[in-house]
Design an enzyme around this catalytic site. Structure first.
Site, PDB file in Angstrom:
ATOM      1  N   ILE A  16      -2.621   4.658 -72.509  1.00 32.53           N
ATOM      2  CA  ILE A  16      -3.490   5.214 -71.476  1.00 32.53           C
ATOM      3  C   ILE A  16      -3.771   6.689 -71.729  1.00 32.53           C
ATOM      4  O   ILE A  16      -4.906   7.151 -71.589  1.00 32.53           O
ATOM      5  CB  ILE A  16      -2.846   5.019 -70.089  1.00 32.53           C
ATOM      6  CG1 ILE A  16      -2.836   3.532 -69.716  1.00 32.53           C
ATOM      7  CG2 ILE A  16      -3.592   5.823 -69.019  1.00 32.53           C
ATOM      8  CD1 ILE A  16      -2.046   3.221 -68.456  1.00 32.53           C
ATOM      9  N   ASN A  87       1.098  11.909 -67.748  1.00 28.47           N
ATOM     10  CA  ASN A  87       1.093  10.505 -68.138  1.00 28.47           C
ATOM     11  C   ASN A  87       2.360  10.084 -68.886  1.00 28.47           C
ATOM     12  O   ASN A  87       2.730   8.915 -68.858  1.00 28.47           O
ATOM     13  CB  ASN A  87      -0.135  10.232 -69.020  1.00 28.47           C
ATOM     14  CG  ASN A  87      -0.081   8.884 -69.692  1.00 28.47           C
ATOM     15  OD1 ASN A  87      -0.234   7.844 -69.048  1.00 28.47           O
ATOM     16  ND2 ASN A  87       0.156   8.882 -71.005  1.00 28.47           N
ATOM     17  N   TYR A 158      12.575   1.129 -63.706  1.00 28.54           N
ATOM     18  CA  TYR A 158      11.264   1.761 -63.848  1.00 28.54           C
ATOM     19  C   TYR A 158      10.652   2.070 -62.483  1.00 28.54           C
ATOM     20  O   TYR A 158      10.188   3.186 -62.232  1.00 28.54           O
ATOM     21  CB  TYR A 158      10.354   0.819 -64.642  1.00 28.54           C
ATOM     22  CG  TYR A 158       8.954   1.318 -64.878  1.00 28.54           C
ATOM     23  CD1 TYR A 158       8.720   2.528 -65.515  1.00 28.54           C
ATOM     24  CD2 TYR A 158       7.854   0.545 -64.492  1.00 28.54           C
ATOM     25  CE1 TYR A 158       7.425   2.961 -65.760  1.00 28.54           C
ATOM     26  CE2 TYR A 158       6.563   0.970 -64.732  1.00 28.54           C
ATOM     27  CZ  TYR A 158       6.354   2.184 -65.365  1.00 28.54           C
ATOM     28  OH  TYR A 158       5.072   2.619 -65.591  1.00 28.54           O
ATOM     29  N   LYS A 162       9.699   5.886 -60.781  1.00 31.05           N
ATOM     30  CA  LYS A 162       8.311   6.232 -60.465  1.00 31.05           C
ATOM     31  C   LYS A 162       8.129   6.475 -58.962  1.00 31.05           C
ATOM     32  O   LYS A 162       7.344   7.344 -58.551  1.00 31.05           O
ATOM     33  CB  LYS A 162       7.376   5.116 -60.941  1.00 31.05           C
ATOM     34  CG  LYS A 162       7.234   5.024 -62.452  1.00 31.05           C
ATOM     35  CD  LYS A 162       6.393   6.164 -62.990  1.00 31.05           C
ATOM     36  CE  LYS A 162       6.010   5.967 -64.433  1.00 31.05           C
ATOM     37  NZ  LYS A 162       5.048   6.967 -64.924  1.00 31.05           N
ATOM     38  N   THR A 191      -1.189  -1.830 -72.801  1.00 32.24           N
ATOM     39  CA  THR A 191      -0.562  -0.852 -73.686  1.00 32.24           C
ATOM     40  C   THR A 191       0.695  -1.487 -74.283  1.00 32.24           C
ATOM     41  O   THR A 191       1.063  -2.609 -73.928  1.00 32.24           O
ATOM     42  CB  THR A 191      -0.169   0.399 -72.898  1.00 32.24           C
ATOM     43  OG1 THR A 191       0.798   0.011 -71.893  1.00 32.24           O
ATOM     44  CG2 THR A 191      -1.380   1.011 -72.194  1.00 32.24           C
TER      45      THR A 191
END
Length: 254
Positions: A16, A87, A158, A162, A191
C-alpha cells in the site's frame, strides 16, 4: 521554502505504501519522501529515476534517533512537511490468544503502536510549521482494529496493536487544534501481508486490488479537513457485496 506540498510516506517500498507513493509522485505539486528500512530498494530507485520529486529516505519504525534524523533530512531538503502517511507496520502473528507468545504482542505494539508515537514526536515541530496551517497525520490502520465491528478472532496481536494506535490518533486530534489526524482502514488489500491472511482463510489472495485501495487513501488525504476528517476512523471507501470484507459506510466504528 517550497510552495509545493511535502509528503512523508512510511513503509513505502512495497504494498500500500508504494502504491500511495506512486500516485503522489505523479503530481507536479508534490515532493514525496519515501520512508523505508531499505531506501536503496530497487522499487524506490526506479520510481525516483522516473520522478525527481521522490526522495527515498531511511526510516526505521520506533527508532527515535532514526526518526529524528529522517525528519532533519526532510527539513534540510524541502524545508517543510505537510502530510504524513504513517503506513509502516507489521502483521506477523495470527492464532488464538491463549497460544500466542507474549513476545508477539510486544513486537507488534512496539512497531504498530509506539512507532506512531515516536514518529509524531519526531515530526511535530516541522509538521506544525506547515504553510497549509492544517497539516495531516494519517495512520493506516485496519478494520481488525474495530471493536464496534469485531472481526479480530485469531487476530488479537495485530488488531490490538492497531486499536491502541487508533486511540493515539484520537488523542492527537483532541490535543492539537490545527492538526488533521485520522485513521484509515485500507480494506483487505492484496499485499504480502493481506495475502498471508487470505491464505489462512483458504483464499488465494486478498480481495481488494492495491491500486484501488491507494486511490481511496489519496482521495481521503485530498479531501481532509479538521471538521470532516480529524479524529475519525475512515474507510478507504465504502464497498458493497455483503462479504466479510465489505463495509458500506464512510467510517468504521471504533
Amino acid at each position: 521554502m517550497s510552495t509545493k506540498l511535502v509528503y512523508l510516506v512510511t513503509g513505502s517500498n512495497r504494498g500500500i505504501g508504494y502504491a500511495v507513493l506512486k500516485l503522489l509522485a505523479a503530481r507536479p505539486n508534490a515532493i514525496v519522501f519515501a520512508g523505508a528500512r531499505d531506501p536503496d530498494a530497487q522499487s524506490l530507485k526506479d520510481l525516483a529515476a522516473t520522478y525527481p520529486n521522490v526522495h527515498p529516505i531511511k526510516f526505521i519504525v520506533n527508532d527515535k534517533a532514526n526518526n529524528e534524523a529522517a525528519i532533519a533530512e526532510i527539513n534540510k531538503t524541502a524545508g517543510q512537511l505537510d502530510v504524513i502517511v504513517a503506513n509502516a507496520g507489521i502483521a506477523n502473528s495470527y492464532g488464538p490468544l491463549v497460544k500466542t507468545p507474549l513476545e508477539e504482542y510486544k513486537e507488534h505494539w512496539e512497531v504498530n503502536t509506539l512507532g506512531t508515537v515516536v514518529l509524531f514526536q519526531a515530526a511535530h515541530e516541522l509538521l506544525f510549521a506547515s504553510t497549509t496551517k492544517a497539516p495531516i497525520f494519517a495512520y493506516i490502520s485496519t478494520g481488525m482494529a474495530s471493536m464496534g465491528r469485531f472481526a479480530g478472532a485469531n487476530g488479537s496481536v495485530y488488531g490490538s496493536s492497531k486499536a491502541a494506535a487508533n486511540f493515539i490518533i484520537k488523542a492527537l486530534d483532541a490535543e492539537n487544534p490545527t492538526l488533521i489526524a485520522f485513521a484509515i482502514s485500507p480494506g483487505w488489500a492484496a499485499t504480502d501481508m493481506g495475502n498471508a491472511g487470505a491464505k489462512l482463510n483458504g483464499m488465494e489472495e486478498a480481495p481488494m486490488k492495491v491500486e484501488g485501495v491507494a486511490a481511496g487513501i489519496v482521495e481521503r488525504l485530498d479531501e481532509a479537513t479538521k471538521e470532516k476528517s480529524s479524529g475519525k476512523f475512515l474507510n478507504f471507501k465504502p464497498t458493497f457485496g455483503g462479504t466479510m470484507w465489505d463495509w458500506d459506510k464512510e467510517e468504521y466504528p471504533w
